[in-house]
Scaffold this motif. Sequence first.
Motif: not given
Length: 311
Positions: A219-224, A187-191, A193-201
């Motif tokens: 849980s956390e919500i991010f703006e795309l 899940k985090s890897t996909l996010i 790639l979709i939104e690179p600036g987030l740098n999720l672990k």
Amino acid sequence: MEKGLVLKSTGSHYRVRLDDGRVVECVPRGKLRLNEIKTTNPITVGDWVSLELNSNGVGLITAIQERKNYIIRKATNLSREAHIIAANIDQALLVVTITQPETQLAFIDRYLVTAEAYRIPTVIVFNKIDLVDSTIQPVLDSYISIYEPIGYKCLKVSAKTGQNLDLLKQILQGRVSLLSGNSGVGKSTLINLIEPGLNLKTAEISNAHLKGRHTTTFSEIFELSFGGFIIDTPGIKSFGLVDIEKDELYHFFPEIFKLSDKCKYYNCTHIHEPGCAVIEAVDKGEIAPSRYLSYLSIYDDENEKYRPKLK
């Protein structure tokens, strides 16, 4: 009085984005009573809340706005409490993998039942397609053949090769999307790639047991950047159902509900009655055996007896 969107919950503290774009740390008012649900987290990601700012800039949450929906599961501590995963969701994306790790059909079905119960459209995202070889392909095909005919969109993607990530972005654009799945499905890897600036672990799969490791704690919500929001959730090992009565369970299996009005008896349980259209469909192969077994399992599960009444 300010209004804001809950971006992150750590149990007792909340990160809230105000209407003017500022992000503030918040705590709930001491005597705040949000509802009668016995949950581990009465305020959740995706909630809109009313709050007051004190002199040092910390917010005091005074009320929660009415939710259009939410998705809930049993808490993992074996107590009689429930855990609200997120609120005000436009769609859920259930990320599954056929291998490394293998997502069980029973888990998918329990998740889909809950999403149906709370009227949340769900897309099944098959990740790690790059790992699917000739021996695994029939398994993937069988999964898709179960869910596509009953109305669930299935999307095959690969975080490694980038396959169909453009289609995934289209699905996410302009919507509030909840991303769920077992630990290790990517899940985090996909996010990222979709939104690179987030740098999720992210973390590698454990080679010993081919299971994922938890990388998202809360849980956390991010703006795309291309429009919409995505809610990242901790990996889920199991999915305990809440507030679904036995006599209503068939409503949340679309293929069973579709046939239910053809049963001989109006109060058919679809388990043992003569003239049951559902049993006949199972016998003819028109309903997937795995789906029917999931229905029976949930119906008979002693652990499902506790169902807190929700508002």
